[in-house]
Scaffold this motif. Structure first.
Motif, PDB file in Angstrom:
ATOM      1  N   GLU A 175       0.820  -1.206   0.000  1.00  0.00           N
ATOM      2  CA  GLU A 175       0.000   0.000   0.000  1.00  0.00           C
ATOM      3  C   GLU A 175       0.861   1.266   0.000  1.00  0.00           C
ATOM      4  OE1 GLU A 175      -3.190   2.084   3.090  1.00  0.00           O
ATOM      5  OE2 GLU A 175      -2.771  -0.062   3.273  1.00  0.00           O
ATOM      6  N   ILE A 176       2.147   1.121   0.303  1.00  0.00           N
ATOM      7  CA  ILE A 176       3.035   2.265   0.500  1.00  0.00           C
ATOM      8  C   ILE A 176       3.763   2.612  -0.798  1.00  0.00           C
ATOM      9  CG2 ILE A 176       5.058   3.099   1.761  1.00  0.00           C
ATOM     10  CD1 ILE A 176       4.216   1.186   4.054  1.00  0.00           C
ATOM     11  N   ILE A 177       3.704   3.873  -1.176  1.00  0.00           N
ATOM     12  CA  ILE A 177       4.413   4.379  -2.355  1.00  0.00           C
ATOM     13  C   ILE A 177       5.349   5.496  -1.904  1.00  0.00           C
ATOM     14  CG2 ILE A 177       4.204   5.499  -4.603  1.00  0.00           C
ATOM     15  CD1 ILE A 177       1.075   4.040  -3.533  1.00  0.00           C
ATOM     16  N   ILE A 178       6.626   5.375  -2.251  1.00  0.00           N
ATOM     17  CA  ILE A 178       7.616   6.396  -1.902  1.00  0.00           C
ATOM     18  C   ILE A 178       7.502   7.547  -2.906  1.00  0.00           C
ATOM     19  CG2 ILE A 178      10.051   6.895  -1.493  1.00  0.00           C
ATOM     20  CD1 ILE A 178       8.868   4.901   0.467  1.00  0.00           C
ATOM     21  N   THR A 179       7.554   8.776  -2.404  1.00  0.00           N
ATOM     22  CA  THR A 179       7.375   9.961  -3.247  1.00  0.00           C
ATOM     23  C   THR A 179       8.479  10.983  -2.991  1.00  0.00           C
ATOM     24  OG1 THR A 179       5.952  10.980  -1.569  1.00  0.00           O
ATOM     25  CG2 THR A 179       4.867   9.668  -3.278  1.00  0.00           C
ATOM     26  N   ASN A 180       8.495  12.006  -3.832  1.00  0.00           N
ATOM     27  CA  ASN A 180       9.426  13.118  -3.644  1.00  0.00           C
ATOM     28  C   ASN A 180       8.848  14.069  -2.597  1.00  0.00           C
ATOM     29  OD1 ASN A 180      11.505  12.585  -5.767  1.00  0.00           O
ATOM     30  ND2 ASN A 180       9.701  12.684  -7.076  1.00  0.00           N
ATOM     31  N   GLY A 181       9.032  13.725  -1.350  1.00  0.00           N
ATOM     32  CA  GLY A 181       8.472  14.501  -0.257  1.00  0.00           C
ATOM     33  C   GLY A 181       6.976  14.259  -0.105  1.00  0.00           C
ATOM     34  N   ALA A 182       6.430  14.782   1.002  1.00  0.00           N
ATOM     35  CA  ALA A 182       4.996  14.603   1.246  1.00  0.00           C
ATOM     36  C   ALA A 182       4.156  15.380   0.243  1.00  0.00           C
ATOM     37  CB  ALA A 182       4.661  15.041   2.673  1.00  0.00           C
ATOM     38  N   CYS A 320      -0.413  10.487   4.215  1.00  0.00           N
ATOM     39  CA  CYS A 320       0.784  11.048   3.590  1.00  0.00           C
ATOM     40  C   CYS A 320       1.719  11.611   4.656  1.00  0.00           C
ATOM     41  CB  CYS A 320       0.417  12.159   2.622  1.00  0.00           C
ATOM     42  SG  CYS A 320      -0.738  11.670   1.318  1.00  0.00           S
ATOM     43  N   SER A 321       3.001  11.294   4.531  1.00  0.00           N
ATOM     44  CA  SER A 321       3.977  11.823   5.476  1.00  0.00           C
ATOM     45  C   SER A 321       5.342  11.874   4.794  1.00  0.00           C
ATOM     46  CB  SER A 321       4.027  10.968   6.753  1.00  0.00           C
ATOM     47  OG  SER A 321       4.776  11.617   7.759  1.00  0.00           O
ATOM     48  N   SER A 322       6.347  12.275   5.548  1.00  0.00           N
ATOM     49  CA  SER A 322       7.700  12.348   4.997  1.00  0.00           C
ATOM     50  C   SER A 322       8.703  12.396   6.135  1.00  0.00           C
ATOM     51  CB  SER A 322       7.856  13.587   4.115  1.00  0.00           C
ATOM     52  OG  SER A 322       8.109  14.738   4.891  1.00  0.00           O
ATOM     53  N   PHE A 323       9.977  12.345   5.783  1.00  0.00           N
ATOM     54  CA  PHE A 323      11.067  12.506   6.748  1.00  0.00           C
ATOM     55  C   PHE A 323      11.603  13.939   6.764  1.00  0.00           C
ATOM     56  CE2 PHE A 323      11.217   7.965   5.586  1.00  0.00           C
ATOM     57  CZ  PHE A 323      11.114   7.400   6.852  1.00  0.00           C
ATOM     58  N   SER A 324      11.011  14.826   5.971  1.00  0.00           N
ATOM     59  CA  SER A 324      11.571  16.169   5.815  1.00  0.00           C
ATOM     60  C   SER A 324      11.521  16.994   7.094  1.00  0.00           C
ATOM     61  CB  SER A 324      10.825  16.916   4.700  1.00  0.00           C
ATOM     62  OG  SER A 324      11.014  16.282   3.459  1.00  0.00           O
ATOM     63  N   LYS A 325      10.477  16.830   7.897  1.00  0.00           N
ATOM     64  CA  LYS A 325      10.322  17.643   9.105  1.00  0.00           C
ATOM     65  C   LYS A 325      10.839  16.941  10.352  1.00  0.00           C
ATOM     66  CE  LYS A 325       7.914  20.722   6.740  1.00  0.00           C
ATOM     67  NZ  LYS A 325       7.676  20.038   5.461  1.00  0.00           N
ATOM     68  N   PRO A 329      15.636  16.949   6.217  1.00  0.00           N
ATOM     69  CA  PRO A 329      15.219  18.026   5.317  1.00  0.00           C
ATOM     70  C   PRO A 329      16.134  18.081   4.102  1.00  0.00           C
ATOM     71  CG  PRO A 329      16.321  18.922   7.256  1.00  0.00           C
ATOM     72  CD  PRO A 329      16.106  17.468   7.519  1.00  0.00           C
ATOM     73  N   GLY A 330      15.528  18.272   2.944  1.00  0.00           N
ATOM     74  CA  GLY A 330      16.308  18.347   1.717  1.00  0.00           C
ATOM     75  C   GLY A 330      16.466  17.021   1.003  1.00  0.00           C
ATOM     76  N   TYR A 331      16.260  15.905   1.686  1.00  0.00           N
ATOM     77  CA  TYR A 331      16.376  14.606   1.031  1.00  0.00           C
ATOM     78  C   TYR A 331      15.141  14.283   0.190  1.00  0.00           C
ATOM     79  CZ  TYR A 331      20.711  13.259   3.372  1.00  0.00           C
ATOM     80  OH  TYR A 331      22.023  13.176   3.785  1.00  0.00           O
ATOM     81  N   ARG A 332      14.041  14.973   0.477  1.00  0.00           N
ATOM     82  CA  ARG A 332      12.808  14.854  -0.303  1.00  0.00           C
ATOM     83  C   ARG A 332      12.328  13.413  -0.410  1.00  0.00           C
ATOM     84  NH1 ARG A 332      10.410  18.286   0.710  1.00  0.00           N
ATOM     85  NH2 ARG A 332       8.978  18.011  -1.044  1.00  0.00           N
ATOM     86  N   VAL A 333      12.210  12.763   0.723  1.00  0.00           N
ATOM     87  CA  VAL A 333      11.669  11.406   0.771  1.00  0.00           C
ATOM     88  C   VAL A 333      10.370  11.429   1.578  1.00  0.00           C
ATOM     89  CG1 VAL A 333      12.015   9.036   1.532  1.00  0.00           C
ATOM     90  CG2 VAL A 333      13.918  10.316   0.544  1.00  0.00           C
ATOM     91  N   GLY A 334       9.284  11.190   0.888  1.00  0.00           N
ATOM     92  CA  GLY A 334       7.981  11.085   1.533  1.00  0.00           C
ATOM     93  C   GLY A 334       7.322   9.789   1.112  1.00  0.00           C
TER      94      GLY A 334
END
Length: 497
Positions: A175-182, A320-325, A329-334
């Motif tokens: 169910e999980i899709i990796i994106t360019n940030g959230a 939807c979430s991410s590791f940016s916050k 930050p700057g890695y753009r992995v959500g």
């Protein structure tokens, strides 16, 4: 003076002198007992006295902390902002020009970034992440670059699924899709469930990037009243769902884009019971929820608040979430846990950006596999909570009478409601001249309301500039609040008659 009173007085003097600042942890009962040569019961009595005086407060399983107050005075706690009162009709969105103007003026690295959307970079383990990036790329099977085109790196998706499990949620890796940030995750979800002209519910106020996404896709925003403490008004949402679905010429609501945990800009946190009720309400109407949960890990309480996704049994919640916050930050992995829309979102991802950058995914996967993420999060939360206490104390001391301010239980934003005569855009421009950025309230609404509100980022501890910057902003706001409007000024020639 009794022994516990002497110890309480010693701690109080440290607080009044500024040696112990708002948000600082006072010595533990064991430490104070050992260093002061007094019994634990005496320390407890001293802390109970200080707590009664409003100088310190207890946190469950954490200890005692200095309260947000002005040293040497009685504690001043500005009232909460008023709940919003948006119109009941949906509207087209045209906010991007104003957002670009405001953000474009605030890119100078020397500014005190009270208007920034990110916490301070010094709060993140950037050196370790760099090492993990190098290590992860050395271990990379080249075939994985092709294989991980949507949905993303399998090991990283497994790590994310594991974190869902740790928080009591069973989310399938598929169910999980990796994106360019959230932001990409949120935009893909929006595209998956809407067509141009559709109505989408948002909070009021809401994050300006949500409004920009609606504007880009030619969608209409229906803003729903939102409380600064516990989030969107469910009664108003239920009424809107009923009205939009049963009465022409209204268009039905096709999706909700909400931030139930530490909402940007209010900082509100929906209680579990309200999240459960929200999910059930939307399920009855068959309306998908796009849940923006980028701040969920930044809670100040002992446990992470469950997202609305935790109560979803129909697959209607796209989390939807991410590791940016929280980490990188700057890695753009959500990512998105897209429920029944997983296939549609994955296809949209394939049609647009193919995949998130492989090096960033490898860095995050390696970091999570090595462990230490939760230790980093605990330190990050402590820092942000201390910064919030400093910011609240500064607002109470320096901002004009009548100011209201939110008191979030996580995240790094305050929503400040100023006296009505203060124009937030004008305050923003004056603050820029003093080397300070702000986020004016007008960018958080489709019709540019909240003209006397600002969002303040307290998540930048570098150089201790927060207090001085807020004092300056408070002085500027006071000047605007007390200035006579042009219509009230008497021309010189008339004033002499």
């Amino acid at each position: 003076m009794k022994r516990y009173e002497r110890h309480a007085d010693a701690i109080a003097q440290l607080i009044h002198s500024g040696a112990l600042r708002p948000g600082d942890r006072v010595p533990s009962v064991r430490e104070a007992s050992r260093t002061r040569g007094i019994s634990p019961s005496t320390v407890f009595e001293a802390y109970y006295l200080l707590e009664a005086q409003g100088l310190i407060h207890a946190r469950p399983r954490s200890g005692y902390y200095v309260s947000a107050r002005v040293p040497g005075t009685a504690e001043v706690r500005p009232a909460e902002p008023q709940p919003s009162q948006p119109t009941a009709t949906s509207k087209e969105v045209a906010i991007s020009d104003l957002v670009f103007e405001v953000l474009g003026l605030a890119r100078d690295r020397d500014l005190v970034p009270l208007g920034s959307a990110f916490p301070g970079l010094e709060l993140f383990p950037l050196e370790r992440l760099a090492r993990c990036l190098a290590s992860g790329m050395r271990k990379l099977d080249p075939w994985n670059i092709v294989q991980s085109l949507p949905p993303g790196d399998e090991r990283l998706r497994q790590q994310i699924a594991l974190r869902y499990g740790v928080h009591g949620m069973a989310v399938d890796v598929e169910e999980i899709i990796i994106t360019n940030g959230a932001m990409e995750a949120l935009n893909l979800c929006l595209e998956a469930v809407t067509q141009p002209g559709d109505v989408v519910v948002v909070e009021s106020p809401t994050f300006y990037a949500a409004l920009q996404a609606l504007e880009r896709l030619n969608l209409q925003a229906l803003e729903i009243a939102t409380h600064p403490r516990d989030g969107i008004d469910l009664a108003a949402l239920a009424e809107a769902l009923e009205r939009q679905s049963s009465h022409k010429p209204h268009q039905p609501i096709k999706a909700c884009w909400l931030m139930p945990s530490f909402q940007n800009p209010l900082g509100s946190l929906m209680p579990e019971c309200k999240k459960r009720e929200l999910v059930a309400l939307l399920a009855r109407h068959g309306v998908p929820l796009i849940e923006d949960d980028v701040y969920g890990e930044l809670h100040f309480g002992p446990q992470r608040p469950p997202p609305a996704k935790a109560f979803d049994t129909e697959g209607l919640v796209m989390h939807c979430s991410s590791f940016s916050k929280s980490l990188a930050p700057g890695y753009r992995v959500g990512w998105v846990a897209a429920g029944r829309q997983a296939t549609a979102v994955q296809r949209l991802k394939l049609m647009t950006t193919l995949s998130a950058a492989t090096p960033s995914q490898q860095a995050l996967s390696e970091y999570l596999a090595q462990g230490g993420y939760d230790r980093h999060l605990r330190a990050l939360r402590r820092s942000l909570e201390q910064q919030q206490a400093i910011a609240l104390a500064a607002v109470a001391q320096h901002f004009p009478p009548g100011t209201r301010v939110s008191r979030p239980e996580g995240g790094y934003f305050l929503w400040v409601e100023l006296p009505p005569q203060v124009n937030a855009l004008e305050l923003h421009r004056l603050a820029l001249q003093q080397g300070i950025s702000l986020a004016p309230g007008q960018i958080f609404s489709a019709d540019q309301r909240f003209a006397h509100c600002v969002r303040i980022n307290y998540g930048h501890p570098a150089q201790g500039r927060l207090e001085a910057a807020l004092a300056t902003v408070g002085q500027l706001a006071t000047g605007l609040a007390t200035a006579l409007p042009e219509s009230a000024k008497v021309p010189k020639q008339l004033s002499k008659q």
